[in-house]
Design a protein around this motif. Structure first.
Motif: not given
Length: 363
Positions: A204-212, A173-178
């Motif tokens: 996006t390229e640096l993101t290393r976390t699976d969203v689900l 939810q916090e991610s959606d807000w940002y």
């Protein structure tokens, strides 16, 4: 009647209970199923998932009892949490000085027999019990005692999985807000739109976390593996496991993709809880997960078996198993080759009947 003592770690215990954010929440099937099983296994009319806060005993799940809560001073479970490592048994409450004149004994529901197995957090705080109650005096045979203890462990794990899932939901939810704020900012600064898009692409390229699932993704795992190889200097043992959910397509086809997502999140939560041995876990993609071990191969094999059994026992309301392929890194071998051999072992596990761990050919 003897009022229950206050646990020595009461402040920490209450803090832990609040972190679970479970008090006064609606019924949930996982907990309702557990009390139904407990009542049937122990052959009693009443079974409860009971949580003890400052002033009361509140029931997350109950069968055979109309009340939603009772005062803490009357609660048998408030005595049970004083010994988190054992089940409290009361064969006949009328013969026990702690409970003989308890209103719950002398009046409705006329408790005679009680057995309560504490619900314990990973840090050792007893938050309540899974308990069974009868209106007749009795003893609980050893096999039923063991079953009650096992069910209390399942209830504790269900609470932990619920807590972790809630934390992940809040993070999303916090991610959606940002993300919404970022889009608004982009609209207001059209002149720098191209630069912002480029910046977003970099992020996006640096993101290393699976969203689900909230686990590290494949890219993050590859980096962790390369770092582990560099640390090992070809001397320390290094093992890679590939885990795949059996018949996952059937789960999606029969129960829907929302249920499939719930299964993926539950498996990810279980990997966090039960894979204490691995140096890292990640979601590879689809229904596949990865585990990295910095230690002997036989220890990694034992840990993989433990993870496989833990996932098979998740209280999801549907059958769930996983297959695992495990490969030890050979001297001088690059990480891609180690992963490829683990993947081959996974397919061997699938061909061999699934729900098993297969070790790659180490010749």
């Amino acid at each position: 009647m003897q009022k229950p003592d206050t646990p020595a770690n009461e402040a920490q215990r209450l803090d832990a209970l609040r972190r679970y954010d479970i008090l006064d929440t609606p019924p949930e099937r996982d907990f309702d199923d557990l009390v139904a099983i407990a009542a049937a296994v122990c052959d009693v009319p009443i079974a409860l998932v009971s949580l003890i806060d400052e002033q009361r005993q509140w029931f997350k799940a109950r069968v055979g009892l109309a009340a939603q809560q009772t005062p803490r001073e009357l609660a048998f479970c408030a005595h049970a949490i004083l010994s988190p490592d054992r089940t409290l048994g009361v064969p006949d409450a009328r013969d026990d000085a702690r409970f003989a004149d308890n209103p719950l004994v002398v009046d409705d529901p006329n408790i005679r027999f009680y057995a309560g197995a504490p619900l314990v957090t990973p840090d050792g705080e007893a938050l309540g019990t899974l308990c069974v109650i009868d209106t007749k005096p009795r003893e609980l045979p050893a096999p039923q005692q063991q079953a009650l203890t096992a069910l209390s462990r399942q209830a504790s794990r269900a609470m932990e999985l619920r807590r972790v899932s809630g934390a992940l939901a809040r993070q999303l939810q916090e991610s959606d807000w940002y993300e919404r704020r970022l889009l608004q900012y982009q609209g207001e600064l059209e002149a720098s739109h191209a630069a912002l898009e480029a910046s977003n692409a970099d992020l996006t390229e640096l993101t290393r976390t699976d969203v689900l699932t909230g686990l590290p993704n494949r890219r993050a795992f590859a980096l962790a593996l390369e770092q582990a190889v560099a640390r090992s200097h070809s001397a320390a043992p290094l093992q890679v496991a590939v885990l795949d959910i059996d018949h996952f397509k059937t789960i999606n086809d029969v129960h829907g993709h929302a249920e499939g997502d719930r299964v993926l999140q539950a498996v990810a939560d279980a990997l966090r809880l039960y894979s204490a041995g691995p140096s890292g876990v990640a979601r590879y993609g689809g229904e596949e997960f990865l585990m990295l071990f910095e230690g002997p191969l036989h220890q990694a094999l034992v840990q993989c078996e433990f993870v496989r059994e833990a996932i098979a026992n998740l209280p999801l309301g549907l059958p769930l198993t996983v297959s695992i392929g495990l490969a030890g890194r050979r001297a001088g071998e690059d990480s891609a080759a180690t992963f490829a051999r683990a993947d081959q072992a996974l397919y061997a596990a699938k061909r061999g009947g699934r729900n098993r761990v297969v070790l790659a050919d180490e010749g």
